[in-house]
Design a protein around this motif. Structure first.
Motif, PDB file in Angstrom:
ATOM      1  N   ARG A 153       0.824  -1.213   0.000  1.00 17.71           N
ATOM      2  CA  ARG A 153       0.000   0.000   0.000  1.00 17.71           C
ATOM      3  C   ARG A 153       0.859   1.264   0.000  1.00 17.71           C
ATOM      4  N   GLU A 154       1.994   1.199   0.660  1.00 11.21           N
ATOM      5  CA  GLU A 154       2.932   2.332   0.594  1.00 11.21           C
ATOM      6  C   GLU A 154       3.469   2.507  -0.829  1.00 11.21           C
ATOM      7  N   ALA A 155       3.783   1.371  -1.458  1.00  7.99           N
ATOM      8  CA  ALA A 155       4.274   1.414  -2.837  1.00  7.99           C
ATOM      9  C   ALA A 155       3.207   1.974  -3.773  1.00  7.99           C
ATOM     10  N   ALA A 156       1.962   1.563  -3.569  1.00  5.02           N
ATOM     11  CA  ALA A 156       0.848   2.063  -4.399  1.00  5.02           C
ATOM     12  C   ALA A 156       0.691   3.570  -4.228  1.00  5.02           C
ATOM     13  N   LYS A 174       6.743  -9.340  -5.265  1.00  5.58           N
ATOM     14  CA  LYS A 174       6.602 -10.631  -5.951  1.00  5.58           C
ATOM     15  C   LYS A 174       5.252 -11.275  -5.643  1.00  5.58           C
ATOM     16  N   GLY A 175       4.943 -12.307  -6.455  1.00  5.26           N
ATOM     17  CA  GLY A 175       3.774 -13.152  -6.209  1.00  5.26           C
ATOM     18  C   GLY A 175       2.459 -12.386  -6.204  1.00  5.26           C
ATOM     19  N   PRO A 176       1.547 -12.746  -5.297  1.00  7.75           N
ATOM     20  CA  PRO A 176       0.224 -12.117  -5.242  1.00  7.75           C
ATOM     21  C   PRO A 176       0.279 -10.608  -4.975  1.00  7.75           C
ATOM     22  N   ASP A 177       1.375 -10.167  -4.347  1.00  7.56           N
ATOM     23  CA  ASP A 177       1.503  -8.729  -4.059  1.00  7.56           C
ATOM     24  C   ASP A 177       1.588  -7.891  -5.330  1.00  7.56           C
ATOM     25  N   VAL A 178       2.103  -8.483  -6.422  1.00  8.24           N
ATOM     26  CA  VAL A 178       2.163  -7.763  -7.700  1.00  8.24           C
ATOM     27  C   VAL A 178       0.746  -7.474  -8.184  1.00  8.24           C
ATOM     28  N   GLY A 179      -0.112  -8.485  -8.093  1.00  9.47           N
ATOM     29  CA  GLY A 179      -1.513  -8.323  -8.490  1.00  9.47           C
ATOM     30  C   GLY A 179      -2.232  -7.298  -7.641  1.00  9.47           C
ATOM     31  N   LEU A 180      -1.980  -7.330  -6.322  1.00 12.91           N
ATOM     32  CA  LEU A 180      -2.631  -6.375  -5.418  1.00 12.91           C
ATOM     33  C   LEU A 180      -2.165  -4.953  -5.702  1.00 12.91           C
ATOM     34  N   LEU A 181      -0.856  -4.779  -5.899  1.00 17.80           N
ATOM     35  CA  LEU A 181      -0.318  -3.450  -6.203  1.00 17.80           C
ATOM     36  C   LEU A 181      -0.921  -2.905  -7.494  1.00 17.80           C
ATOM     37  N   THR A 182      -1.008  -3.748  -8.502  1.00 20.29           N
ATOM     38  CA  THR A 182      -1.576  -3.343  -9.792  1.00 20.29           C
ATOM     39  C   THR A 182      -3.034  -2.927  -9.631  1.00 20.29           C
ATOM     40  N   GLU A 183      -3.790  -3.749  -8.912  1.00 21.84           N
ATOM     41  CA  GLU A 183      -5.210  -3.467  -8.695  1.00 21.84           C
ATOM     42  C   GLU A 183      -5.401  -2.165  -7.919  1.00 21.84           C
ATOM     43  N   TYR A 209     -14.487  -1.436  -3.337  1.00 20.39           N
ATOM     44  CA  TYR A 209     -14.372  -2.258  -4.547  1.00 20.39           C
ATOM     45  C   TYR A 209     -13.638  -3.586  -4.373  1.00 20.39           C
ATOM     46  N   LEU A 210     -12.960  -3.787  -3.249  1.00 22.51           N
ATOM     47  CA  LEU A 210     -12.219  -5.038  -3.057  1.00 22.51           C
ATOM     48  C   LEU A 210     -12.854  -5.869  -1.939  1.00 22.51           C
ATOM     49  N   ASP A 211     -13.609  -6.873  -2.315  1.00 21.95           N
ATOM     50  CA  ASP A 211     -14.303  -7.715  -1.337  1.00 21.95           C
ATOM     51  C   ASP A 211     -13.341  -8.470  -0.433  1.00 21.95           C
ATOM     52  N   ARG A 212     -12.170  -8.819  -0.978  1.00 17.26           N
ATOM     53  CA  ARG A 212     -11.248  -9.659  -0.201  1.00 17.26           C
ATOM     54  C   ARG A 212     -10.432  -8.870   0.833  1.00 17.26           C
ATOM     55  N   VAL A 213     -10.553  -7.551   0.830  1.00 14.85           N
ATOM     56  CA  VAL A 213      -9.847  -6.736   1.826  1.00 14.85           C
ATOM     57  C   VAL A 213     -10.861  -6.232   2.849  1.00 14.85           C
ATOM     58  N   PRO A 214     -10.792  -6.707   4.106  1.00 14.58           N
ATOM     59  CA  PRO A 214     -11.730  -6.228   5.138  1.00 14.58           C
ATOM     60  C   PRO A 214     -11.575  -4.718   5.350  1.00 14.58           C
ATOM     61  N   GLU A 215     -12.691  -4.038   5.602  1.00 14.67           N
ATOM     62  CA  GLU A 215     -12.646  -2.579   5.784  1.00 14.67           C
ATOM     63  C   GLU A 215     -11.704  -2.194   6.918  1.00 14.67           C
ATOM     64  N   ARG A 216     -11.734  -2.960   7.996  1.00 18.97           N
ATOM     65  CA  ARG A 216     -10.884  -2.617   9.155  1.00 18.97           C
ATOM     66  C   ARG A 216      -9.399  -2.687   8.785  1.00 18.97           C
ATOM     67  N   ALA A 217      -9.055  -3.637   7.891  1.00 17.10           N
ATOM     68  CA  ALA A 217      -7.654  -3.772   7.460  1.00 17.10           C
ATOM     69  C   ALA A 217      -7.239  -2.563   6.619  1.00 17.10           C
ATOM     70  N   ALA A 218      -8.132  -2.120   5.732  1.00 23.21           N
ATOM     71  CA  ALA A 218      -7.836  -0.958   4.891  1.00 23.21           C
ATOM     72  C   ALA A 218      -7.633   0.288   5.753  1.00 23.21           C
ATOM     73  N   ILE A 219      -8.477   0.449   6.773  1.00 18.92           N
ATOM     74  CA  ILE A 219      -8.372   1.625   7.670  1.00 18.92           C
ATOM     75  C   ILE A 219      -7.091   1.536   8.493  1.00 18.92           C
ATOM     76  N   HIS A 220      -6.823   0.351   9.021  1.00 14.75           N
ATOM     77  CA  HIS A 220      -5.613   0.165   9.848  1.00 14.75           C
ATOM     78  C   HIS A 220      -4.356   0.483   9.043  1.00 14.75           C
ATOM     79  N   GLU A 221      -4.279  -0.024   7.816  1.00 14.57           N
ATOM     80  CA  GLU A 221      -3.107   0.222   6.966  1.00 14.57           C
ATOM     81  C   GLU A 221      -2.934   1.717   6.690  1.00 14.57           C
ATOM     82  N   ALA A 222      -4.048   2.411   6.445  1.00 14.48           N
ATOM     83  CA  ALA A 222      -3.984   3.854   6.178  1.00 14.48           C
ATOM     84  C   ALA A 222      -3.414   4.603   7.381  1.00 14.48           C
TER      85      ALA A 222
END
Length: 442
Positions: free
Chosen positions: A6-9, A37-46, A87-100
């Protein structure tokens, strides 16, 4: 070096906005820089593309919750976080807020972290504003699909409101990656088997006989790509080489060739015979054409660093059997792959591009043999830019006439007339593309 995805994004979003850099190039650089690498590339792109694609919608949703001016990076972090929440069902709202909040603590101070946390918690409780409150139809399409209002108004006049809505809605969806089989080396079925053996989920293209579509897995990272069995190319773009109606041993001019996708397709369809003279204005882009040709083991491509408007300084009149002008254009057909394009353009840009397109066509036209075919193509959907250029060229060149446009059978349905074709992003999931064909009389 490593960095939180998320920092990279956020870093990419800042660079795109601050320096008006291309998101696709920055994204590739960031993946390499931080060894993602791996799944993180897809997440960063998205996260990156999604936040840019939906920028206007996210601003609309955030507006009632931001009571005072915030720094630009904070606004982009809110975009990034809200995109995940909505827009991302697989990311819980609390996780998105915590990361921010964690990013805020690193980059700002407690006050900023508290502000961001408060805004996102309020949205979590209250929900976002309803888009139905926007009464003007064009304005609602604009905000709902994050397309500038001038563009929605322009397309609505050209194609009607419903077609415009459908195009704009498609433009905010992630496209599938596709590739072209190098038929000089293997059949499509053989290459499909290679890719499946590598673990990619691929299928045949329904539009292009040598096309392959990836449902999962990066074709550009495959062994088949490295060994020259495929070229990553959009299905719409693959139609261009068909339009030239190529015959073995012909002399071909590709006037605006970089990075070489169409150039190498032409070379392959000539079965490595004849000569494809590929021009581009920039030396580093010409190097990409050469790299692609070498990777595909094609020996019939010759490259030149040259402004195509000066092609007559290098070539004699009536020396080519076919000429392709894949012209510099607004790029509004590839918004899904390059989302920043739609915010960077304005109507004045479209007018100036048409002048350049006509200049190129005018300069290369004398180089075509009598009876030869000239193909003009763009990766845009704008009617004035495409049809306007075609009509103006025919008006100025009485020695040219519309010619039957050769296409794969599946694309026949998208022809406007026998000599021109307009593909929209919603037609089959390819890029928006325009192709037209002319024959030199005589």
């Amino acid at each position: 070096m490593s960095k939180n995805v998320r920092e990279a994004a956020l870093e990419v979003l800042e660079q795109v906005e601050k320096n008006q850099s291309y998101s696709n190039l920055l994204l590739n650089h960031t993946i390499e820089k931080y060894e993602i690498k791996g799944p993180d590339v897809g997440l960063l792109t998205e996260l990156t593309y999604g936040s840019i694609q939906r920028k206007m919608t996210l601003d609309y949703y955030l507006k009632p919750f931001i009571r005072k001016k915030v720094e630009n990076w904070v606004r982009l972090l809110l975009h990034l976080s809200l995109y995940q929440m909505l827009y991302l069902d697989r990311v819980p709202e609390r996780a998105a807020i915590h990361e921010a909040v964690e990013i805020d603590k690193k980059r700002g101070h407690k006050g900023i972290a508290g502000l961001v946390n408060g805004i996102l918690r309020s949205i979590q409780r209250e929900g976002v504003p309803c888009l139905d409150e926007i009464s003007n139809e064009e304005e609602r399409i604009s905000i709902e699909t994050s397309h500038p209002l001038w563009l929605v108004n322009r397309w609505s006049k050209q194609f009607g409101r419903e077609k415009t809505r459908s195009m704009c809605e498609t433009n905010v969806q992630a496209p599938l990656q596709s590739a072209r089989t190098n038929l000089t080396k293997a059949t499509r079925d053989e290459v499909l088997n290679m890719l499946q053996d590598e673990g990619l989920d691929v299928r045949t293209s329904e539009m292009i006989p040598e096309g392959i579509v990836s449902l999962k897995g990066n074709l550009a990272k495959s062994k088949a790509y490295k060994e020259g069995y495929i070229t990553v190319q959009d299905e719409s773009s693959m139609a261009v080489a068909y339009a030239l109606d190529l015959q073995k041993e012909q002399m071909i001019l590709d006037a605006c060739a970089a990075p070489g996708g169409k150039t190498t397709h032409i070379a392959e369809r000539l079965n490595n015979t004849g000569v494809v003279e590929a021009l581009d204005l920039h030396k580093h882009k010409v190097a990409l054409i050469k790299q692609n040709a070498d990777r595909l083991q094609l020996t019939n491509v010759t490259t030149h660093t040259l402004d195509s408007r000066k092609a007559n300084e290098l070539f004699k009149e009536e020396c080519f059997d076919r000429i392709l002008v894949d012209a510099p254009c607004s790029g509004l057909g590839v918004v899904r792959r390059k989302p920043d394009i739609k915010y960077a353009k304005n109507e004045k840009d479209l007018n100036s591009l048409q002048r350049i397109q006509l200049e190129i066509l005018n300069r290369v036209a004398p180089l075509l043999k009598k009876g030869g075919i000239l193909v003009y193509s763009t990766c845009t959907v704008d009617q004035i830019e495409n049809d306007g250029t075609v009509q103006q060229f025919l008006k100025e060149h009485h020695d040219f006439e519309p010619a039957h446009l050769n296409t794969p059978e599946a694309l026949q349905a998208f022809k406007q007339e026998d000599y021109k074709l307009q593909i929209f992003p919603q037609d089959f999931g390819g890029d928006g593309f325009f192709i037209s064909s002319f024959r030199k009389k005589g």
